[in-house]
Write a protein that holds these residues in place. Sequence first.
Motif, PDB file in Angstrom:
ATOM      1  N   TYR A 165      30.727  33.565  39.079  1.00  0.00           N
ATOM      2  CA  TYR A 165      30.473  35.002  39.091  1.00  0.00           C
ATOM      3  C   TYR A 165      29.929  35.458  37.734  1.00  0.00           C
ATOM      4  O   TYR A 165      28.944  36.209  37.665  1.00  0.00           O
ATOM      5  CB  TYR A 165      31.765  35.747  39.441  1.00  0.00           C
ATOM      6  N   ILE A 166      30.548  34.998  36.650  1.00  0.00           N
ATOM      7  CA  ILE A 166      30.090  35.368  35.301  1.00  0.00           C
ATOM      8  C   ILE A 166      28.680  34.838  35.051  1.00  0.00           C
ATOM      9  O   ILE A 166      27.841  35.535  34.482  1.00  0.00           O
ATOM     10  CB  ILE A 166      31.070  34.850  34.230  1.00  0.00           C
TER      11      ILE A 166
ATOM     12  N   ILE B 225      34.346  39.097  43.411  1.00  0.00           N
ATOM     13  CA  ILE B 225      34.293  37.658  43.129  1.00  0.00           C
ATOM     14  C   ILE B 225      34.522  36.849  44.405  1.00  0.00           C
ATOM     15  O   ILE B 225      33.796  35.884  44.684  1.00  0.00           O
ATOM     16  CB  ILE B 225      35.309  37.295  42.035  1.00  0.00           C
TER      17      ILE B 225
ATOM     18  N   VAL C  56      35.339  32.482  39.371  1.00  0.00           N
ATOM     19  CA  VAL C  56      35.143  33.416  38.264  1.00  0.00           C
ATOM     20  C   VAL C  56      33.996  32.936  37.376  1.00  0.00           C
ATOM     21  O   VAL C  56      33.128  33.719  36.988  1.00  0.00           O
ATOM     22  CB  VAL C  56      36.441  33.596  37.451  1.00  0.00           C
TER      23      VAL C  56
ATOM     24  N   ILE D 260      41.053  40.545  35.752  1.00  0.00           N
ATOM     25  CA  ILE D 260      41.305  40.019  37.088  1.00  0.00           C
ATOM     26  C   ILE D 260      42.787  39.695  37.169  1.00  0.00           C
ATOM     27  O   ILE D 260      43.324  39.021  36.297  1.00  0.00           O
ATOM     28  CB  ILE D 260      40.489  38.732  37.353  1.00  0.00           C
TER      29      ILE D 260
ATOM     30  N   SER E 124      34.985  38.192  32.216  1.00  0.00           N
ATOM     31  CA  SER E 124      34.975  38.631  33.609  1.00  0.00           C
ATOM     32  C   SER E 124      35.449  40.064  33.788  1.00  0.00           C
ATOM     33  O   SER E 124      35.108  40.720  34.767  1.00  0.00           O
ATOM     34  CB  SER E 124      35.857  37.724  34.459  1.00  0.00           C
TER      35      SER E 124
ATOM     36  N   LEU F  71      36.623  33.055  29.896  1.00  0.00           N
ATOM     37  CA  LEU F  71      36.270  33.593  31.211  1.00  0.00           C
ATOM     38  C   LEU F  71      37.070  34.859  31.493  1.00  0.00           C
ATOM     39  O   LEU F  71      36.557  35.808  32.075  1.00  0.00           O
ATOM     40  CB  LEU F  71      36.521  32.563  32.312  1.00  0.00           C
TER      41      LEU F  71
ATOM     42  N   SER G  62      40.500  46.600  39.193  1.00  0.00           N
ATOM     43  CA  SER G  62      40.743  45.155  39.153  1.00  0.00           C
ATOM     44  C   SER G  62      40.740  44.563  40.556  1.00  0.00           C
ATOM     45  O   SER G  62      40.249  43.456  40.773  1.00  0.00           O
ATOM     46  CB  SER G  62      42.076  44.860  38.470  1.00  0.00           C
TER      47      SER G  62
ATOM     48  N   LEU H 236      38.191  41.687  41.860  1.00  0.00           N
ATOM     49  CA  LEU H 236      38.663  40.478  42.543  1.00  0.00           C
ATOM     50  C   LEU H 236      37.945  40.303  43.876  1.00  0.00           C
ATOM     51  O   LEU H 236      37.485  39.206  44.207  1.00  0.00           O
ATOM     52  CB  LEU H 236      40.176  40.545  42.740  1.00  0.00           C
TER      53      LEU H 236
ATOM     54  N   TYR I  75      45.242  37.551  37.809  1.00  0.00           N
ATOM     55  CA  TYR I  75      45.475  36.152  38.138  1.00  0.00           C
ATOM     56  C   TYR I  75      46.860  35.934  38.725  1.00  0.00           C
ATOM     57  O   TYR I  75      47.099  34.972  39.430  1.00  0.00           O
ATOM     58  CB  TYR I  75      45.298  35.271  36.890  1.00  0.00           C
TER      59      TYR I  75
END
Length: 184
Positions: free
Chosen positions: A5-6, A157, A2, A70, A67, A63, A150, A154, A72
Amino acid sequence: MVFEYILKQNGIHPQNDLTIDQSIDFGSTAAAFAGGNGDFTVEFEPGATSLESEQKGYVVASLGKDSGYIPYTAFCAKKSYLKENTDLIQRFTSALQKGMDYVQTHSPKEIAEIIQPQFPENDLKTIQTIVTRYYEQGTWKADLIFEKESFELLQDILLDAGELEKRVPYEDLVTTTFAKKAVK
């Protein structure tokens, strides 16, 4: 993944523009940072709040916030299990939704007091600080519905990190039936 990716989304190339030390055990990164290793660290809670309370660091970004949403945490079951245990899965999902409803209707202080016994290594003040941060960031959704947007994020990423070879159709892996019923 993540974090990288950011960085890329903000024009920073993780391999060319900075050095990311991934050799440190994740449970030891806060201690390594406090000991002088690195200019920045990526921490889950309570590591981030501990660094702040010890005046060894500052939370500069989230994050999770940067992001986008996401998932998690997701719960997985085989199709056969879903088919054979619909009542159990609905009760489980409804119980989780009840917890989400509680979070949406209570203050960070009330939430911290309720969950504190689950985190005996942290004092109430630390837990309240963490919950307040999550509350202000909008970390907790109001429902458990795993949205297609979402799921796609995901996969973006995971593809970007080389951990996924090809996209998987949302409809093949996700059911929102139980979550939608729990919200009602």
